[in-house]
Design a protein around this motif. Structure first.
Motif, mmCIF file in Angstrom:
data_model
loop_
_atom_site.group_PDB
_atom_site.id
_atom_site.type_symbol
_atom_site.label_atom_id
_atom_site.label_comp_id
_atom_site.label_asym_id
_atom_site.label_seq_id
_atom_site.Cartn_x
_atom_site.Cartn_y
_atom_site.Cartn_z
ATOM 1 N N ASP A 14 42.866 42.419 44.190
ATOM 2 C CA ASP A 14 41.911 42.858 43.166
ATOM 3 C C ASP A 14 42.540 42.841 41.778
ATOM 4 O O ASP A 14 41.894 42.442 40.803
ATOM 5 C CB ASP A 14 41.363 44.241 43.497
ATOM 6 C CG ASP A 14 40.473 44.231 44.729
ATOM 7 O OD1 ASP A 14 39.862 43.178 45.001
ATOM 8 O OD2 ASP A 14 40.390 45.262 45.417
ATOM 9 N N PHE A 15 43.801 43.255 41.678
ATOM 10 C CA PHE A 15 44.475 43.213 40.380
ATOM 11 C C PHE A 15 44.653 41.770 39.896
ATOM 12 O O PHE A 15 44.484 41.484 38.714
ATOM 13 C CB PHE A 15 45.820 43.942 40.420
ATOM 14 C CG PHE A 15 45.695 45.428 40.262
ATOM 15 C CD1 PHE A 15 45.176 45.972 39.100
ATOM 16 C CD2 PHE A 15 46.089 46.279 41.277
ATOM 17 C CE1 PHE A 15 45.047 47.345 38.946
ATOM 18 C CE2 PHE A 15 45.962 47.649 41.133
ATOM 19 C CZ PHE A 15 45.441 48.187 39.962
ATOM 20 N N ASN A 17 42.668 39.326 40.657
ATOM 21 C CA ASN A 17 41.325 38.914 40.243
ATOM 22 C C ASN A 17 40.962 39.478 38.876
ATOM 23 O O ASN A 17 40.306 38.803 38.079
ATOM 24 C CB ASN A 17 40.281 39.329 41.272
ATOM 25 C CG ASN A 17 40.168 38.336 42.398
ATOM 26 O OD1 ASN A 17 40.527 37.175 42.252
ATOM 27 N ND2 ASN A 17 39.664 38.784 43.529
ATOM 28 N N ILE A 18 41.372 40.699 38.597
ATOM 29 C CA ILE A 18 41.125 41.277 37.269
ATOM 30 C C ILE A 18 41.837 40.451 36.205
ATOM 31 O O ILE A 18 41.254 40.109 35.169
ATOM 32 C CB ILE A 18 41.563 42.757 37.217
ATOM 33 C CG1 ILE A 18 40.638 43.610 38.076
ATOM 34 C CG2 ILE A 18 41.585 43.276 35.780
ATOM 35 C CD1 ILE A 18 41.128 45.026 38.305
ATOM 36 N N ALA A 51 36.053 40.161 36.688
ATOM 37 C CA ALA A 51 36.858 41.355 36.407
ATOM 38 C C ALA A 51 36.113 42.626 36.811
ATOM 39 O O ALA A 51 36.705 43.528 37.428
ATOM 40 C CB ALA A 51 37.244 41.403 34.937
ATOM 41 N N ALA A 54 36.002 42.969 40.597
ATOM 42 C CA ALA A 54 37.324 43.357 41.118
ATOM 43 C C ALA A 54 37.598 44.834 40.849
ATOM 44 O O ALA A 54 38.179 45.522 41.694
ATOM 45 C CB ALA A 54 38.409 42.485 40.504
ATOM 46 N N VAL A 55 37.178 45.338 39.700
ATOM 47 C CA VAL A 55 37.336 46.768 39.407
ATOM 48 C C VAL A 55 36.500 47.589 40.389
ATOM 49 O O VAL A 55 36.959 48.611 40.915
ATOM 50 C CB VAL A 55 36.945 47.080 37.945
ATOM 51 C CG1 VAL A 55 36.806 48.578 37.723
ATOM 52 C CG2 VAL A 55 37.977 46.496 36.993
ATOM 53 N N ASN A 69 32.721 37.246 44.385
ATOM 54 C CA ASN A 69 33.845 36.611 43.694
ATOM 55 C C ASN A 69 34.095 35.196 44.216
ATOM 56 O O ASN A 69 34.479 34.313 43.450
ATOM 57 C CB ASN A 69 35.105 37.459 43.789
ATOM 58 C CG ASN A 69 35.248 38.391 42.614
ATOM 59 O OD1 ASN A 69 34.556 38.258 41.607
ATOM 60 N ND2 ASN A 69 36.144 39.349 42.723
#
Length: 121
Positions: A14-15, A17-18, A51, A54-55, A69
């Motif tokens: 996820d990070f 992806n951010i 983003a 992902a958050v 995503n």
């Protein structure tokens, strides 16, 4: 043997992806194609969406976020040719690289979170 993806790995995905989403979001300015309307608007919209999704996945993981995503990543890869800005080299590369990163991470996350056996043999 069941496939699994620890929450730490999912958080790392996820990070990443951010970062990929923010990189695509900001790329029209730092790569200098903000005047190319289709390329810039697509980067801003897709980058922000990746983003934000992902958050959201950081707070509560659901597979729908990974599917979203994956779709956004695939769209980012093909958008230069569909929207007609493939001649803008920096925009094309920004979309393809960010899109591949997002799509591959989403696919890996989906693959390992379904908890299905790797092999039925």
């Amino acid at each position: 043997m069941l496939k699994s993806l620890s929450s730490n790995n999912r958080t790392a995905f996820d990070f990443v992806n951010i970062v990929a989403g923010l990189g695509l979001l900001l790329s029209p300015w730092y790569l200098g194609y903000a005047t190319e309307a289709y390329a810039a608007w697509n980067a801003w919209i897709v980058g922000a969406a990746v983003a934000l999704i992902a958050v959201a996945a950081l707070s509560a993981f659901h597979q729908v976020e990974e599917w979203a995503n994956a779709a956004l990543g695939l769209w980012a890869v093909i958008a230069p040719w569909v929207l007609g800005f493939s001649a803008v080299t920096f925009a094309t590369w920004a979309h393809v690289i960010a899109g591949l990163v997002v799509a591959v991470l989403a696919a890996v996350s989906l693959w390992f979170t379904t908890n299905r056996p790797l092999s039925t043999a």
